[in-house]
Enzyme design. Sequence first.
Site, short mmCIF file in Angstrom:
data_model
loop_
_atom_site.label_atom_id
_atom_site.label_comp_id
_atom_site.label_asym_id
_atom_site.label_seq_id
_atom_site.Cartn_x
_atom_site.Cartn_y
_atom_site.Cartn_z
N ASN A 10 0.86 -1.18 0.00
CA ASN A 10 0.00 0.00 0.00
C ASN A 10 0.90 1.23 0.00
O ASN A 10 1.47 1.59 1.03
CB ASN A 10 -0.89 -0.03 1.26
N TRP A 11 1.03 1.85 -1.17
CA TRP A 11 1.94 3.00 -1.29
C TRP A 11 1.36 4.27 -0.66
O TRP A 11 2.04 5.28 -0.57
CB TRP A 11 2.27 3.26 -2.76
N LYS A 12 0.08 4.23 -0.31
CA LYS A 12 -0.59 5.42 0.24
C LYS A 12 -0.39 6.61 -0.70
O LYS A 12 -0.42 6.41 -1.90
CB LYS A 12 -0.08 5.70 1.66
N HIS A 95 -9.84 1.36 4.55
CA HIS A 95 -8.57 1.57 5.27
C HIS A 95 -8.79 2.57 6.40
O HIS A 95 -9.54 3.53 6.25
CB HIS A 95 -7.50 2.07 4.30
N GLU A 97 -7.08 4.94 7.49
CA GLU A 97 -6.78 6.34 7.18
C GLU A 97 -7.97 6.99 6.47
O GLU A 97 -8.22 8.18 6.60
CB GLU A 97 -5.50 6.42 6.33
N GLU A 164 -5.94 -4.76 10.53
CA GLU A 164 -4.96 -3.69 10.69
C GLU A 164 -5.29 -2.88 11.95
O GLU A 164 -6.09 -1.94 11.89
CB GLU A 164 -4.99 -2.75 9.48
N GLY A 170 1.86 2.60 10.78
CA GLY A 170 2.82 3.70 10.64
C GLY A 170 3.47 4.11 11.95
O GLY A 170 4.06 5.18 12.05
N SER A 210 2.73 -1.71 10.52
CA SER A 210 4.18 -1.68 10.76
C SER A 210 4.89 -2.99 10.42
O SER A 210 5.84 -3.40 11.11
CB SER A 210 4.48 -1.26 12.20
N GLY A 231 2.67 -1.07 4.36
CA GLY A 231 2.60 0.35 4.00
C GLY A 231 3.98 0.92 3.75
O GLY A 231 4.60 0.68 2.70
P1 PGA Z 1 2.31 0.58 7.68
O1 PGA Z 1 0.90 0.74 6.96
O2 PGA Z 1 2.92 -0.70 7.19
O3 PGA Z 1 3.10 1.79 7.27
O4 PGA Z 1 2.05 0.54 9.15
C1 PGA Z 1 0.06 -0.35 6.77
C2 PGA Z 1 -1.19 0.10 6.08
O5 PGA Z 1 -1.59 1.25 6.25
O6 PGA Z 1 -1.80 -0.66 5.33
#
Ligand code: PGA
Length: 252
Positions: A10-12, A95, A97, A164, A170, A210, A231
């Site tokens: 997931n490149w966000k 997600h 976010e 998640e 993150g 993470s 991520g």
């Molecule tokens: P992260 O993100 O690996 O940076 O914690 C995971 C995600 O948001 O899917």
Amino acid sequence: MNNKKIIMANWKMNPSSQEEVLRLTKGVLAQRLPKNVELIIAPPFVYLDLVKRNCGREIKLAAQNISWAERGAYTGEISSLMVRNLGCDYVIIGHSERRHKMGETDEMINLKLKAAFKVGLIPVLAVGEKESNDDIIKVLTQQVKSALEGIGTSEIGRLIIAYEPVWAIGTRLTDTPDHALSTALLIRKIVSNLYGPEWASDLPVLYGGSVSEENAVDFIAQNGINGALVGNVSLELEKFIKIIKAAEINAQ
Ligand code: PGA
């Protein structure tokens, strides 16, 4: 679902240039990609086509989001059919976010899941508690139930759920592999109560939060965890490749 492990990047909202997109995509593709791993990249919408044209057949493409609406006057939105027609096989839905920063509601998530199924996209539904001391049974039951409202068994066989925990995203704080595994079982139990055990046992459940090249194996090696949603570390080529290798060793 077969016994392949799933690794989803997931490149966000990264990276900020096409050059970097190409460096990452070609860097992954330059590896001998394992056949027993389903490798999926979820870039921002604007790069979907670029990644598609450069990722070969071994890497699958996902959108990070879709609109719940099918078409029409929704300025700034992207439909499920648009991303399907661009070559996406998967889409991340719900997600945290998007839930917590963009105000996505359970109702929107439910509609987005339906929009994804309608065009043949495989949705990766993200669920997870906000704080580590939250009542996880209550939170996950509510998230899964509301997301799947009105969705039948003809579709449920094409669903993936990503556990998640929000506090682990993150933050470099990961869940313990044991707790992630028991949560994957809890998610299957919730799905079993809704649809019956045969649907639950086949449901792929990923862990995200993470995940790094150092801890990925602890999660991926668990039989009840089908892979990882990665991520930040998916943007660090060498580390991401190590995660793919960890999945290869632990897939059947
Ligand atoms: P992260 O993100 O690996 O940076 O914690 C995971 C995600 O948001 O899917």
